[in-house]
Every structure is written in C-alpha cells, then in structure tokens.
Design a protein around this motif. Structure first.
Motif, mmCIF file in Angstrom:
data_model
loop_
_atom_site.group_PDB
_atom_site.id
_atom_site.type_symbol
_atom_site.label_atom_id
_atom_site.label_comp_id
_atom_site.label_asym_id
_atom_site.label_seq_id
_atom_site.Cartn_x
_atom_site.Cartn_y
_atom_site.Cartn_z
ATOM 1 N N ARG A 55 0.839 -1.208 0.000
ATOM 2 C CA ARG A 55 0.000 0.000 0.000
ATOM 3 C C ARG A 55 0.873 1.257 0.000
ATOM 4 N N GLN A 56 1.988 1.212 0.726
ATOM 5 C CA GLN A 56 2.893 2.352 0.758
ATOM 6 C C GLN A 56 3.530 2.582 -0.613
ATOM 7 N N LEU B 66 2.264 1.828 -3.430
ATOM 8 C CA LEU B 66 1.235 2.288 -4.374
ATOM 9 C C LEU B 66 1.177 3.811 -4.458
ATOM 10 N N LYS B 67 1.676 4.466 -3.421
ATOM 11 C CA LYS B 67 1.701 5.927 -3.455
ATOM 12 C C LYS B 67 2.566 6.434 -4.596
ATOM 13 N N VAL B 68 3.617 5.667 -4.934
ATOM 14 C CA VAL B 68 4.484 6.037 -6.053
ATOM 15 C C VAL B 68 3.695 6.014 -7.348
ATOM 16 N N LYS C 70 0.450 6.372 -7.677
ATOM 17 C CA LYS C 70 -0.543 7.446 -7.672
ATOM 18 C C LYS C 70 0.076 8.790 -8.011
ATOM 19 N N LYS C 71 1.349 8.980 -7.603
ATOM 20 C CA LYS C 71 2.029 10.231 -7.914
ATOM 21 C C LYS C 71 2.499 10.287 -9.361
ATOM 22 N N ARG D 212 -4.400 11.046 -12.351
ATOM 23 C CA ARG D 212 -5.627 10.505 -11.769
ATOM 24 C C ARG D 212 -6.606 10.011 -12.830
ATOM 25 N N TRP E 191 -5.886 6.379 -13.858
ATOM 26 C CA TRP E 191 -5.816 5.301 -12.884
ATOM 27 C C TRP E 191 -6.682 4.106 -13.273
ATOM 28 N N SER F 193 -7.637 -0.327 -4.501
ATOM 29 C CA SER F 193 -6.965 0.757 -5.213
ATOM 30 C C SER F 193 -7.834 1.260 -6.361
#
Length: 431
Positions: free
Chosen positions: A101-102, A104-106, A108-109, A113, A116, A151
């Motif tokens: 999950r951490q 996945l922030k990469v 998303k950045k 959007r 996605w 996600s």
C-alpha cells in the motif's frame, strides 16, 4: 475497435488484440526520460510489482503513442523499492499488505488521476514466497489482492501471483533485448543474459545453432511470442544440488562447499574463507556455523578453493553447445555486485569485463584474503564460484565479453518490463 481505443492505455503489444501496432520501438535518448515524439497524442502506463526475497519493488512504466498507426515508445520508468521483502511478513501478512500500500503511493504520484482506472496493476512474487509454506504465501498474496482491489487502478483477474522461476530468465531476456533495441533488428541479433541470485543461477539466450537446440533437454528450450515474432530460447535455472539455498539467505549460497565430514552437519569449513574467520547464522530455529581452516596457510588459497567449488559446479550445470563461440552476454545481480566489491567495475557505471578478469581477480583475492576480508570475507569464495561457473559450468571462453549493468538507458534490467509486455499481450479487454 472502439473498445480497443478506449483501453489503448492497457495494450502494450496490441497486434494480437486489434492489429493497431506491429511492434514496440525504444527511443534513443540515454537519459531517464527518452525523447518524446512531437505532437504525441496518447500516453499510457503500466504498474508492475516485483516481490523478491530481499525487498519489494515497484516499476511504473510510461509509454507514448502518437496515433494508432504508429509505434509506442518507452518514455520513462519510475522505480522505488522497500525492504524487507514480503516473505519477512510470513507471520504478519497484514504488514506485507501495508508495504504494498505504501509503494502504491508512487504509482498514484506518477500516473495521472484520470488514467488510474485504465492503468493495470500487477504483482509477481519470486523466490521469497516460493520458499514459504503454501498457506503462508497464500495469506500474503490475499492481503496484496485486497490492497489492489481497494486501489483505483485496473486490477486484472490474475494480477497477483507467484512467478515460475524459469520465467524470470525469459522475461529478463525480453527486457534487456528490448532496451538494447535487438528485438527489432532485421538481423535478429540478440544478447544473452546471465543472472546469479541467492540459491540459483540462470542463463538465457537465443541459439544461433540448431545443434544447441537439438543437444539440449526439452525443458531447456522455451518458445515465446513477443512483438509479432516467435523466439525459441535456451533457458535454464539451476539450483545447485544440496545447497542450503532454502535455509541460509546469504548470496550466492554456496555454503555447501564448507561441509566437513565427521563434524555435526551444520558446521562447515572451507579453504575459500580467511583462516581465522568464523560466523553463525540462525534460521528456522537452527544455527549454522561456517569458518576458514585455521591449520595453516597451505589450507587456503585460490587453487584449493577452486577445487572445492568445482566439486559443486561440475556435472550439474549444463553446457550449451555454442557458448564457446558466442557474442556479448549481459550479466547482473551478484555478478555485478561481486565485480564491484572486487574493484573490477564502478558501482554507478558498471562496465565490460572478460571472463578472464574474474579469474585474475579471484586469484588475487584468494591469495591475499587478509587484504580483502574487511571488504567481504566471502569475496574469495564468491569470485572463485563465479569464475568456475562461467568456465567449467557454462563453458565460456576466457575472452567472452560480459556487460555488467543494473540499467540500460536508465531502466532497470530486471524481468519486470518483460513481464509487463507479456502480461498485457495476453490481456483480454472487455467493456
């Protein structure tokens, strides 16, 4: 056709789906971001997780396509990793899911959007999860699947899985030959790849001689369809017999060489280690002890070390027919790391070596162990193992050229890019 256009961001190899693209072409820029075509009209993405034994890595790939009639170009790779690997959370699967999950922030950045929901999300696990009991590995995969399902990305049905070990070599070959432009040359000239991991070694190349195919076991030959071409590859992954590669996590896991008859079976000695060296590992509730031979200088050195290594390598590593006359091979993982430790190449730049360079430095390290002990007490063993594996295992000539690198055009040379291509080629997209 409309459906294919809507999901164009997912189709990396779309010839097999709607015949829009016949192959993929790599840009020529040597930087992290390759040259972007003027007036580009489509940018699309793919996200691949590599869940290895020592860490979990995320690769976010950006591709550009000017229009449906022209070829996509790899524009960028965003890479990030986190340690330890998922297998470290065998008894805490929720924590394994948290690490994903951490990461996945990469994604998303990196991915806009609006893209996605059209960007596929895939995780493939390798050795770490393969070695776990099935119920524990399955619990980890289920946690990852839950994270993926929560996600905002597109999650295919087979998005979370453990990858067959042999496929690592095949897909790494695809990655390297894609990045070097060899998959699109009319001559079909390609480069081979060598990978040296914890408990295994992998070799993959496209044979030039029919005798290589004919003289090899059937399961050493693999056919792969990629970019409208079929490649018949020689590929083999060897886990050296009786290695403790399922027990001791210290690359390249040739601790079996240290076994001394007559001693309790978890005590090992070797001429490949400094004579006063002693170290313990605890794993699975057991303690393993390794040491040098303290009886005198005559018990250590390159010659004796090579004899120990040869006992492990000979007769268990298949020699392909044509390797004595082969061209350049790309070598990575521990080939690269040990060459850096031995001062043969720069950690940032990598470099080109001949097999004889490993042999020469192995002799220097083994005959002056005290000098190299602060760098790595196992360096003599590792360099001798690499030398023996290349020469007496695979049968390379001493002047065979090896390109040692971690990246090509600033893109990681792992199997991840090849797996992304292969995954999307097989996708069946429906509205």
């Amino acid at each position: 056709i409309t459906a294919c256009y809507c999901f164009g961001a997912l189709l990396l190899v779309v010839a097999s789906i709607c015949d829009l693209v016949s192959s993929i072409q790599l840009g020529q820029d040597s930087g992290a971001v390759l040259s972007r075509p003027a007036n580009s009209s489509r940018i699309f993405y793919g996200v691949m997780f590599d869940a290895g034994s020592t860490g979990t890595r995320i690769h976010v790939y950006t591709f550009i396509q000017k229009d449906p009639e022209e070829l996509p170009v790899l524009d960028n790779e965003m890479f990030h990793s986190i340690k330890p690997g998922l297998s470290a959370y065998a008894d805490m699967p929720e924590m394994g899911g948290y690490t994903v999950r951490q990461l996945l922030k990469v994604a998303k950045k990196t991915v806009p959007r609006l893209e996605w929901k059209r960007t596929p999300l895939v995780l493939k696990a390798t050795a770490g999860l393969r070695l776990l009991p099935s119920e524990k590995s399955q619990a980890l995969l289920e946690q990852v699947q839950d994270v993926f399902d929560e996600s905002p990305f597109f999650v295919p049905d087979d998005s979370v899985s453990i990858m067959n070990g042999t496929n690592e070599g095949i897909l790494a070959w695809v990655t390297v030959n894609f990045l070097t432009g060899h998959l699109y040359a009319e001559t079909r000239e390609t480069v081979g790849i060598l990978d040296l991991g914890g408990g295994s070694t992998q070799i993959t190349f496209l044979p030039k001689s029919k005798k290589t195919i004919g003289s090899s076991p059937d399961d050493y030959i693999a056919r792969i369809d990629m970019f409208n071409s079929t490649y018949e590859l020689y590929t083999h992954r060897t886990c050296i017999k009786y290695l403790l590669c399922h027990v001791i996590h210290r690359p390249p896991y040739i601790i079996v060489l240290l076994y001394t008859p007559g001693l309790e079976w978890r005590v090992f000695k070797s001429s490949c280690l400094p004579k006063k060296f002693r170290e313990e590992w605890s794993f699975g509730g057991l303690t393993y002890i390794v040491s040098g031979k303290p009886d005198g200088e005559s018990y250590v050195g390159y010659k004796l070390c090579y004899q120990e290594v040869l006992k492990v390598v000979k007769d268990i590593v298949h020699q392909p027919y044509e390797l004595k006359d082969t061209s350049v091979f790309y070598a990575f993982s521990y080939y690269f790391d040990r060459a850096v430790d031995a001062g043969l190449i720069d950690r940032t730049q990598g470099g080109m070596l001949e097999v004889r360079d490993f042999k020469k430095r192995a002799k220097e390290v083994c005959n002056k162990m005290s000098k190299y002990r602060p760098i790595n007490p196992f360096l003599c063993m590792d360099m001798t193992y690499i030398t023996c594996l290349l020469k007496d295992g695979f049968g390379f000539k001493e002047n065979t050229v090896l390109q040692l690198t971690k990246k090509v055009n600033n893109v990681e040379t792992s199997w991840a890019l090849g797996a992304t291509f292969n995954h999307f080629q097989n996708l069946k997209i429906h509205r």
